[in-house]
Structures are given as structure tokens and as C-alpha cells.
Design an enzyme around this catalytic site. Structure first.
Site, PDB file in Angstrom:
ATOM      1  N   LYS A   1       5.265 -10.223 -19.049  1.00 59.41           N
ATOM      2  CA  LYS A   1       4.841  -8.877 -19.465  1.00 59.41           C
ATOM      3  C   LYS A   1       3.429  -8.916 -20.055  1.00 59.41           C
ATOM      4  CE  LYS A   1       7.050  -6.649 -17.629  1.00 59.41           C
ATOM      5  NZ  LYS A   1       7.757  -7.477 -16.743  1.00 59.41           N
TER       6      LYS A   1
ATOM      7  N   GLU B   1       0.697  -9.840 -17.338  1.00 55.26           N
ATOM      8  CA  GLU B   1       0.463  -8.945 -16.187  1.00 55.26           C
ATOM      9  C   GLU B   1      -0.149  -7.602 -16.597  1.00 55.26           C
ATOM     10  OE1 GLU B   1       3.722  -7.387 -13.861  1.00 55.26           O
ATOM     11  OE2 GLU B   1       5.098  -7.639 -15.503  1.00 55.26           O
TER      12      GLU B   1
ATOM     13  N   CYS C   1       0.879  -1.160   0.000  1.00 51.26           N
ATOM     14  CA  CYS C   1       0.000   0.000   0.000  1.00 51.26           C
ATOM     15  C   CYS C   1       0.916   1.209   0.000  1.00 51.26           C
ATOM     16  CB  CYS C   1      -0.862   0.026   1.256  1.00 51.26           C
ATOM     17  SG  CYS C   1      -1.968  -1.364   1.380  1.00 51.26           S
TER      18      CYS C   1
ATOM     19  N   HIS D   1       7.487 -31.913 -24.489  1.00 51.02           N
ATOM     20  CA  HIS D   1       7.169 -32.733 -23.305  1.00 51.02           C
ATOM     21  C   HIS D   1       5.844 -32.317 -22.682  1.00 51.02           C
ATOM     22  CE1 HIS D   1      11.112 -34.591 -23.481  1.00 51.02           C
ATOM     23  NE2 HIS D   1      11.627 -33.388 -23.665  1.00 51.02           N
TER      24      HIS D   1
ATOM     25  N   GLU E   1      10.156 -13.888 -19.413  1.00 49.51           N
ATOM     26  CA  GLU E   1       9.887 -12.465 -19.110  1.00 49.51           C
ATOM     27  C   GLU E   1       8.882 -11.894 -20.103  1.00 49.51           C
ATOM     28  OE1 GLU E   1      10.193 -10.665 -16.727  1.00 49.51           O
ATOM     29  OE2 GLU E   1       9.906  -8.649 -17.504  1.00 49.51           O
TER      30      GLU E   1
ATOM     31  N   TRP F   1      -3.870  -1.612  -1.371  1.00 53.80           N
ATOM     32  CA  TRP F   1      -3.892  -2.876  -2.128  1.00 53.80           C
ATOM     33  C   TRP F   1      -4.400  -3.882  -1.114  1.00 53.80           C
ATOM     34  CZ3 TRP F   1      -1.862  -7.815  -1.995  1.00 53.80           C
ATOM     35  CH2 TRP F   1      -1.882  -8.537  -3.185  1.00 53.80           C
TER      36      TRP F   1
ATOM     37  N   LYS G   1       3.442  -2.406  -7.349  1.00 54.42           N
ATOM     38  CA  LYS G   1       4.823  -2.258  -7.805  1.00 54.42           C
ATOM     39  C   LYS G   1       5.796  -2.917  -6.841  1.00 54.42           C
ATOM     40  CE  LYS G   1       8.031  -0.814 -10.519  1.00 54.42           C
ATOM     41  NZ  LYS G   1       8.186  -1.477 -11.825  1.00 54.42           N
TER      42      LYS G   1
ATOM     43  N   ARG H   1       1.610   1.652  -6.063  1.00 62.81           N
ATOM     44  CA  ARG H   1       1.825   0.651  -5.000  1.00 62.81           C
ATOM     45  C   ARG H   1       0.537  -0.065  -4.610  1.00 62.81           C
ATOM     46  NH1 ARG H   1       6.481   1.402  -2.173  1.00 62.81           N
ATOM     47  NH2 ARG H   1       5.576   0.361  -0.379  1.00 62.81           N
TER      48      ARG H   1
ATOM     49  N   ASN I   1       0.804   0.258   6.042  1.00 60.91           N
ATOM     50  CA  ASN I   1       1.255  -0.604   4.936  1.00 60.91           C
ATOM     51  C   ASN I   1       1.863  -1.834   5.589  1.00 60.91           C
ATOM     52  OD1 ASN I   1       2.133  -1.723   2.564  1.00 60.91           O
ATOM     53  ND2 ASN I   1       4.048  -0.556   2.535  1.00 60.91           N
ATOM     54  N   GLY I   2       1.356  -3.022   5.227  1.00 61.64           N
ATOM     55  CA  GLY I   2       1.894  -4.262   5.791  1.00 61.64           C
ATOM     56  C   GLY I   2       0.750  -5.182   6.173  1.00 61.64           C
TER      57      GLY I   2
END
Ligand code: AGP
Length: 609
Positions: A486, A489, A2, A505, A482, A74, A604, A27, A100-101
Site C-alpha cells: 500500500k 504503490e 487500458c 537473516h 500488504e 496505459w 486497476k 484502468r 485494450n491488450g
């Protein structure tokens, strides 16, 4: 994950807090709120939604005050809603908190407080903090906060104001970041430096178990036992302009185009063009101890983990030292066979990822050497590692990591060369060819980006697809991972990255005309085998879009479409091959109208485990 912000000073706190929350929105952004004190009254305004919704809500309000708090959320405990939005109040409504936490023992605390007569109105863990401070308050807010903290278990950066002790913001840190901004007769607290940058470049980073008391006359610092502590002030080098979009539609696009300069900036001053020698003295790495290391363990999450996988190839190829790359969240459950002959490298652009910080802490007793690779000076992971190699990417606002990935590759290439030279595997002269190739990379990245407009039209043709397969081998395997990350997300389209050789496989069962394959296939030691994989896809009517070197005359005959990048030393090809994958993901998401800079459910900096 947050964002918290606080202010005390001569200005009306409301615009300061709202503008600050905009810079923290990456965030977390499922709800937001602010609280200010005026004439002994706490006024609170909260919304479910983004900061712009809070701004709309404030347009008709008369909220004002010279001391206040703000929060952008968040959600961890309690669904996104107005009543679960911070700031949260105590029973009297004269004390508010932003946090935040995660408070891990909030349920037993809530039951105990309810049994004492406290009334709860939210589903959140944070609300217990307001009531714990309330029950300890006897006139001094910092004393009440300090006495309440020992009851909390978990991680928190918490800021509190009280009408009973006005013109004061008290902030306590144990885990997630908290930074104090020292303006001219005005003081700020924030989860990171971005909101502070537009007011002052003077900052103080709080450490765990520290409390800051921001008042009109200045800032005092005490530890959790109430003992005064001295704190050193840092002067920030970032500027507000570095955070602005500079004409790009999204921060992510701006940051994709900043990558050549970011690689240059990260290499600058650490490598000699003439001799090939690499200088990492600034990191605090002990060259003598490094000569003894037999293994490297890289620990990271998400994009930083993918950078670590590329780093594995750099270090093994150049320094001939075996490298293991581990997800931070998994590393902690392993039997840690570490000792002083091992270098642990923790990669984290934010320097605050809880999983990575916890993994670093788990290595502490082993005697292993530790190095942080991070983009945020003085963030938690660099502060706790034995040494730190900073990337110079500047603030990355887009939630999807792009320029910090390239900066991490630059840092890892420096580390690989440094280890090779330290271990005597390469001398300055034999380093020269790869060093010169490396120093040419930013220019070749610029050449590709300057001619990348076709990616926008290309992406348009893929909006219809719901599933993608990304393939790569050797040093291109992490690039495939990667590229897939991208796309998923920021566009919410399913994409899987896979080692090319693994496709037969299992994933080959997925291949048909409805599932395009993006094949990362530079001219390298895996080229022929990748060509076989492409044939296997084509044989099953799969569409293949290849990322290949511009001098590859063969590839076009075997695939449906080619995106060409300038050819480079194949070991360094990820610097180039990642660019079209980043742009492809960006344009697909932008064309879908997705919130590219603030994708749903993401943050983030993931500061909870
Ligand atoms: C990547 O685009 C995501 N933002 C995410 O995977 C990120 O890389 C991960 O959370 C690690 O973050 P860090 O580098 O700050 O530790």
C-alpha cells in the site's frame, strides 16, 4: 489495462465518451482520445495526459457526432504521447480503432503492411489493427473486422468505427473484457460496467472470439466465423451512486471506510448466526468432490496474493488442509502436479488479471477443482472457473486495493469454515465460536475507523523517511506484506514487508534511525517472538511503530509508538490490523500530494502478462 468505450445513439457522443472515460481512467491514464463520425467525416482529438487534459482540449473544439469511440491508455508499446494515444487511424483517416491488450505479432504485421504501401505514424502495436481492417474493407465494417482478426496474435478488446459504414461500432473480444450496454435506442461498449451504469443497467458480457455490432436499430452478435450467436442480457445491481466519492477526498479513503459494510455484505446470507453453518451452494462447488480434496492451491497477484496468504492460515487452522499460495505469474512455469484431489482457488478482484487468467487456464486439463473469488460478476476468471464465490465489495475505483482485500478475507474465512464442515473437521456447534467472532469483526472494524483521525497526524511525522520495514509473523506476515505494498504503490516510498523471523537473516543490516519499522503484533502465538524482533530493531536505534490490540498493556514499554485496534480472535486479526496500515499509506501519500486514486505507472486491472 487500458479503457475503451464506444457509443451509437441519438445523443452527441462527445460528452458521453468523455464522461465514460473518466470512469475508466483508473484502468490507465497516461494519454487519452476520442473519435466521432459526423457527415461522413471522422474527427479525432487526442492528448498526452489525463482525461481532464482531453476535456480542456475539447473546450474550444466543435467536435460532435452521434457515433464514436474513446480510449484512455496505459502504455505498453510506444511511449505516452499524443501521436501514440488512441484512437488510431488507417491510411485514409476514415477508419479508427481503440484497443485494450497487446498484439504480440505487430512487428511482422507492420512490416508486411508497410511493404503493401500502408503508412504508419505511431510506435504502437494497435495501429496495425487499423490497417488490417482497412485492407479488408469492402463496405461492411463487421466483415472487414472479422477477416482481419485471424492475423492477430495476442490479447485484444478492440472497437472500430468507419466513415465508410457510419452509425456502427464493431467490437471484438479475445482476452481483455468488453461489455455491451443496452440503453433506450442507444448502445454502449466499454471495458467494464462503470461507464455504462449511468445510462442503463442492461448489459451483455462478450466472451472470447465474439463480435458485437452496435447500430441505431440494436445490437447483433456473431462469432469469429461470422455465425450469428444468441447472447443473454444481465441486469446490473450496482448503482452510479456507489461509484461517487460521497464527500471523501479520494475514492481510496471512501473505500477504506466502506470495509466494515463490505465484510458484512460478503458474509451475509452465507453463514448462520444461530448454528454456525456455512452455506456456499451458490458457488457451484461440488460438496461431494470437495470431501476428497487433499490440498488447496491459491493463485493470485498483488493484494489478492496477500489475501491468499491470509487464507492459507484460515484454511489450515480450521479445515486442517495443507495450502500452497502461488504468484500467478510464477505458477505457470511450475510442473503442475494437480489432480481431482486438489482445489485451485484463483483470487482476483477484477476477474481480468491476465496472469491469473492464464494460470487458471493452465490448470484446466489437470482435473483439479477450480474456484474463483472475484468482485466483478461475469468477469473472465469467474466465467472460466468451475465455481465462483463473489465478494460483495461494490465497485472499487481506487487503484490501490483496500475494501476488496477485506472482502477477500471474508470470502476466504467462509471457504475455510465450509471446507472444515465438509471434511468433518468442524461441525456446526464447534464452528459457532469462530463464526461468532467473525460476525463481530465488522463492528470492531467500525470502532477502529471511527477513532482513526490520529493516523493523519501520525503519518505527517513520517513524510521525511524514504524507506520503511514492515514486520509480521504467522497470520500477520501477509498483513506486513500488504501494508508495505500500500505504501509503495500510492506514495512511491520504498517499503519492504518481511516475516519477522527473517529480519535477522539480512534486512536487519538496513536498520538505523533513518528506516522506521512498522511491526504488526496482535496478541497471538507469535507475540513473544515478535517482541524479540522489536528489541533487535530498538537495539540498532530503529524506530518502531507497532500495531497492537487495545488491551495489550505491555507493548508500549517496548516500542516508540502504538496504534491500537480492538482485540479479536487472533486468527481473524488481519481484518483489523490492515486498517491502520491502509490509512497510514493513504495519509502519507495524500500529504505528499500524490495522485492517490491513480498512482503513476499502475492500473486497476493488469490485463496484460
Ligand atoms: C493492489 O493494490 C494492486 N492494485 C494490485 O497489486 C492488484 O492487487 C493486482 O494487480 C491483482 O489484481 P486483481 O485482484 O484484480 O487480480
Amino acid at each position: 489495462m487500458c479503457g475503451i468505450i464506444g457509443y451509437v445513439g441519438p445523443q452527441n457522443a462527445v460528452p458521453v465518451l468523455v464522461e465514460g472515460l473518466k470512469k475508466l481512467e483508473y484502468r490507465g491514464y497516461d494519454s487519452a482520445g476520442i473519435a466521432v463520425i459526423k457527415e461522413g467525416q471522422i474527427q479525432v482529438k487526442r492528448v498526452k495526459g489525463k482525461i481532464r487534459d482531453l476535456e480542456d482540449c475539447l473546450k474550444d473544439s466543435v467536435l460532435e457526432g452521434s457515433c464514436g469511440l474513446g480510449h484512455t491508455r496505459w502504455a505498453t508499446h510506444g511511449r505516452p504521447s499524443e501521436e501514440n494515444a488512441h484512437p488510431h487511424r488507417d491510411c485514409s483517416g476514415t477508419l479508427v480503432v481503440v484497443h485494450n491488450g497487446i498484439i504480440e505479432n505487430y512487428l511482422p504485421l507492420r512490416e508486411k503492411l508497410q511493404a503493401e504501401g500502408h503508412t504508419f505514424v505511431t510506435e504502437t502495436d494497435t495501429e496495425v489493427i487499423a490497417h488490417l481492417v482497412e485492407r479488408r474493407f469492402e463496405g461492411s465494417l463487421e466483415e472487414a473486422v472479422r477477416k482481419a482478426l485471424p492475423e492477430l496474435q495476442g490479447a485484444y478488446a478492440v472497437a472500430i468505427i468507419s466513415a465508410g459504414d457510419p452509425d456502427k461500432v464493431v467490437v471484438a473480444k479475445s482476452g481483455p473484457p468488453a461489455v455491451v450496454g443496452l440503453g433506450k435506442d442507444e448502445f454502449f461498449i466499454s471495458s467494464d460496467i462503470n461507464p455504462i451504469l449511468s445510462h442503463t443497467s442492461r448489459v451483455v458480457f462478450l466472451e472470447d472470439r465474439e463480435i458485437a455490432i452496435l447500430e441505431r436499430g440494436g445490437v447483433r452478435y456473431v462469432d469469429f466465423d461470422g455465425r450469428p450467436i444468441g447472447k443473454t442480457e444481465d441486469q446490473l445491481s450496482w448503482t452510479p451512486l456507489m461509484i461517487e466519492k460521497k464527500g471523501f477526498k479520494h475514492f481510496m479513503l471512501k473505500e477504506i471506510f466502506e470495509q466494515p459494510q463490505v465484510v458484512r455484505d460478503t458474509l451475509q446470507g452465507r453463514i448462520s448466526q444461530g448454528s454456525g453453518k456455512v452455506y456456499l451452494d451458490e458457488t457451484g462447488l461440488d460438496a461431494v468432490a470437495l470431501q476428497e480434496i487433499q490440498r488447496v492451491v491459491i493463485i493470485a497477484c498483488g493484494t489478492s496474493y496477500h489475501a491468499g496468504l491470509v487464507g492459507k492460515y484460515f484454511i489450515e487452522s480450521l479445515a486442517l488442509i495443507p495450502v500452497a499460495v502461488e504468484y500467478a505469474s510464477e505458477f505457470r512455469y511450475q510442473d503442475l502436479m494437480l489432480d481431482k484431489k486438489i482445489l485451485v482457488v484463483v483470487i482476483s478482484q477484477s476477474g481480468e488479471t491476465a496472469d491469473s487468467l492464464a494460470a487458471l487456464r493452465a490448470t484446466k486439463k489437470s482435473g483439479a477443482l477450480t474456484l474463483a473469488i472475484s468482485n466483478v460478476v461475469n468477469s473472465s476468471i469467474p466465467r472460466e472457473a468451475g465455481a465462483v464465490l463473489y465478494t460483495h465489495a461494490g465497485p472499487e475505483i481506487g487503484v490501490a486495493a483496500t475494501k476488496t482485500f477485506s472482502a477477500q478475507l471474508a470470502a476466504l474465512s467462509l471457504l475455510a469454515l465450509f471446507l472444515a464442515q465438509i471434511k468433518g473437521r468442524m461441525d456446526d456447534e464447534s464452528s459457532l465460536p469462530i463464526v461468532q467472532d467473525l460476525l463481530r469483526v465488522p463492528h470492531q472494524m467500525e470502532r477502529f475507523l471511527a477513532d482513526s483521525r490520529r493516523l493523519e497526524d501520525l503519518a505527517q511525522r513520517f513524510l521525511v523517511f524514504s524507506h520503511f520495514l514492515y514486520l509480521g509473523r504467522w497470520v500477520s506476515f501477509p498483513v506486513a506484506l500488504e501494508g508495505a505494498l500500500k505504501l509503495k504503490e500510492i506514495s512511491y516510498v520504498h517499503a519492504e514487508g518481511y516475516a519477522g523471523g527473517e529480519m535477522k537473516h539480512g534486512p536487519i543490516a538496513l536498520i538505523d534511525e533513518k528506516m522506521p519499522t512498522l511491526a504488526v503484533i496482535p496478541r497471538d502465538r507469535a507475540y513473544d517472538k515478535m517482541m524479540s524482533n522489536i528489541s533487535e530493531v530498538k537495539a540498532r536505534l530503529g524506530y518502531v511503530l507497532a500495531v497492537a490490540f487495545d488491551n495489550d498493556q505491555e507493548i508500549a514499554r517496548h516500542v516508540d509508538e502504538v496504534i491500537r485496534v480492538p482485540s479479536v480472535n487472533s486468527l481473524l486479526s488481519p481484518f483489523l490490523t490492515i486498517l491502520p496500515l491502509q490509512l497510514f499509506a493513504y495519509y502519507v501519500a495524500a500529504r505528499k500530494g500524490a495522485d492517490v486514486d491513480q498512482p503513476r505507472n499502475l492500473a486497476k486491472s493488469v490485463t496484460v502478462e
